[in-house]
Design an enzyme around this catalytic site. Structure first.
Site, PDB file in Angstrom:
ATOM      1  N   LYS A 170      36.024  44.489  37.602  1.00 28.64           N
ATOM      2  CA  LYS A 170      36.485  43.105  37.674  1.00 28.64           C
ATOM      3  C   LYS A 170      37.960  42.927  38.028  1.00 28.64           C
ATOM      4  O   LYS A 170      38.411  41.802  38.225  1.00 28.64           O
ATOM      5  CB  LYS A 170      36.138  42.377  36.382  1.00 28.64           C
ATOM      6  CG  LYS A 170      34.641  42.074  36.278  1.00 28.64           C
ATOM      7  CD  LYS A 170      34.343  40.938  35.330  1.00 28.64           C
ATOM      8  CE  LYS A 170      32.888  40.518  35.433  1.00 28.64           C
ATOM      9  NZ  LYS A 170      32.552  39.352  34.619  1.00 28.64           N
ATOM     10  N   SER A 182      29.222  49.795  36.520  1.00 31.89           N
ATOM     11  CA  SER A 182      30.193  48.708  36.649  1.00 31.89           C
ATOM     12  C   SER A 182      31.313  48.709  35.629  1.00 31.89           C
ATOM     13  O   SER A 182      32.321  48.017  35.821  1.00 31.89           O
ATOM     14  CB  SER A 182      29.462  47.357  36.599  1.00 31.89           C
ATOM     15  OG  SER A 182      28.808  47.201  35.359  1.00 31.89           O
TER      16      SER A 182
END
Length: 510
Positions: free
Chosen positions: A55, A314
């Site tokens: 992110k 992720s």
């Protein structure tokens, strides 16, 4: 001519490339040495990035664009973890302030990480019990103070930043890939990566992966518009979103071919796979893509034969205390552990007979038992074996006339509740039992004490140590039998230590 969403996204992805690599480097793809199927598995290691999650890409790109366009000196966001860390990093790099609203329940580890990345440039506001409450508070604050809100997923610039993951996949010398599995929370990463991969190769198959209790995107696609879930499961906290974004919905609708859901146990099994193959421990949402890949490959063996499959790892920002829950759930998710509750005659030697006759070549990982009746006993045994052996085991149990129930998902098993009836006991003794963690060691002990001691309580879990540890309760008909028990112990490899008197009194309700 007005630009389409596709054209806008394409342009912003190209621009994002010039920004995100000012604060981070491209992250590698790695092949898993996984030998269960006739296909290859690769993972995109986003856990190696500057915030140990992907992110940073979207947060920095969005903050940078908004700062360039408006000259804003403060940006605001709501996040339960990774987006907050990405925006904190962006604020420090851009020399601006970030005010981040986080749920009150946010683990201290994540709060510390946000401050570490942002330093004096970031302020944390703890509010609400869940992300959506924190998000609402952040938006209200922005409206009141006329500040810029950086959405964690439903922002064109955030999506474009996440899409740079796809560029690194396209440029990798391990491709091209046939099927890519993308986890979905609000959909920012899935939208950006799917769009970029499809633009480059329309033939690539994109599969969106969601948690069974979080599948807001799948439900929205099926209904034709974004919908809001009433309740969500938060085990995979990084993807725990009740409603997908409007932008991400439109993009995912066009570029994702199929959706599948995975259970928490299947996610935990994927984490175990990553540990066993790469010595990597991701956060639950970080392993969701791989969980989907493994499930899809198992259910579609012919479709994946000879193919290259890719999942995005992720993130790896997990609260350490979650490991115990993941370890227990992983064996269930891999279809390797079952909890069976047996119905046995409550007489000496019956339990030993069960272990000797049925479980000779099956690993017993847990044992839960409490004596509640003089006539019938209900021990719960957790065992691990491959699916074919499990099926054979059920046949063996049926042939032997042994009655059992599968209680793998029951609440008393999940919380390890063991009931017993203290009124049935004569001369009880609670002991810490230590024994060599090898097949047969505990059975040999039980065989030697059969006829002398009656087991009324048994609590054992395999821990991976060379020494097995169990809390056991023994009941004796007389003091003489207790003495015989002590003599038997002297000639075994088993050690027994009485439970502290105060603790024993509480357990025995004495």
């Amino acid at each position: 001519m007005e630009k389409t969403l596709k054209n806008q996204l394409t342009e912003e992805i190209l621009r994002a490339r010039t920004r995100v690599y000012k604060v981070g480097e491209p992250q590698p793809l790695q092949k898993l040495p996984y030998t269960e199927g006739h296909y290859e598995i690769f993972i995109k290691r986003e856990d190696l990035g500057p915030i140990n999650a992907y992110k940073w890409r979207g947060a920095y790109n969005a903050a940078c664009v908004h700062h360039e366009k408006t000259g804003c000196k403060t940006v605001v966001a709501a996040s339960a973890g990774n987006h907050a860390q990405g925006l904190a990093l962006a604020a420090r790099e851009l020399g601006i302030k970030a005010k981040i609203f986080m749920p009150i329940s946010t683990p201290m580890m994540k709060q510390i990480s946000v401050k570490r990345h942002g330093g004096d440039n970031v302020e944390i506001v703890l509010i609400g019990d869940a992300y959506d409450e924190a998000s609402q508070a952040a938006k209200e604050f922005c409206a009141k103070e006329n500040l810029t809100y950086i959405h964690p997923f439903d922002d064109l610039y955030t999506i474009a930043g996440q899409a740079t993951i796809a560029d690194e996949v396209i440029d990798a010398d391990t491709g091209p890939f046939d099927i890519v599995f993308l986890q979905i929370g609000g959909g920012g990463m899935a939208a950006g990566v799917a769009a970029r991969l499809k633009m480059h190769n329309p033939e690539i198959k994109i599969i969106g992966v969601e948690g069974v209790g979080q599948a807001c995107m799948k439900a929205s696609i099926e209904s034709g518009a974004p919908i809001t879930l009433n309740n969500i499961d938060t085990f995979c906290d990084g993807t725990a979103v009740v409603r997908p974004g409007d932008l991400t919905f439109e993009i995912c609708k066009d570029y994702i071919d199929e959706y599948i859901t995975v259970t928490n146990e299947e996610v935990s099994a994927a984490i175990a796979t990553l540990w066993n193959t790469k010595r990597v421990i991701p956060e639950p949402s970080g392993a969701m893509g791989l969980a989907g890949l493994l499930k899809y490959a198992e259910e579609n063996a012919s479709a994946v034969k000879g193919k290259k499959l890719l999942a995005v790892l992720s993130g790896a920002n997990m609260d350490f205390s979650k490991l115990g829950m993941i370890t227990q759930a992983s064996a269930i998710g891999a279809h390797g552990r079952r909890y069976l509750r047996f119905n046995l005659d409550e007489k000496k030697g019956e339990l030993l007979h069960l272990l000797d006759s049925i479980f000779t070549d099956v690993n017993v990982s847990e044992f839960l038992y409490g004596k509640t009746s003089s006539n019938v006993g209900h021990p719960v045994i957790a065992f691990e074996a491959k699916p074919a052996r499990m099926a054979q085991l059920e046949c063996d149990l049926a042939t032997a006339g042994l009655s059992f129930d599968d209680v793998t998902q029951d609440a008393d098993i999940r919380y390890r509740i063991i009931n017993y009836n203290a009124g049935l006991l004569k001369h009880p003794s609670l002991m810490h039992i230590h024994f060599p963690e090898r097949k047969g060691a505990l059975r040999d002990f039980l065989r030697k004490i059969s006829g002398i001691a009656d087991i009324f309580y048994f609590n054992y879990t395999y821990t991976g140590e060379t020494i097995g540890r169990a809390l056991m309760g023994f009941d004796f008909a007389s003091a003489a039998d207790h003495d015989k028990f002590a003599d038997i112990l002297k000639n075994t490899s088993i050690t027994a230590k009485p439970v502290d008197e105060a603790a024993a009194a509480r357990i025995l309700a004495a």
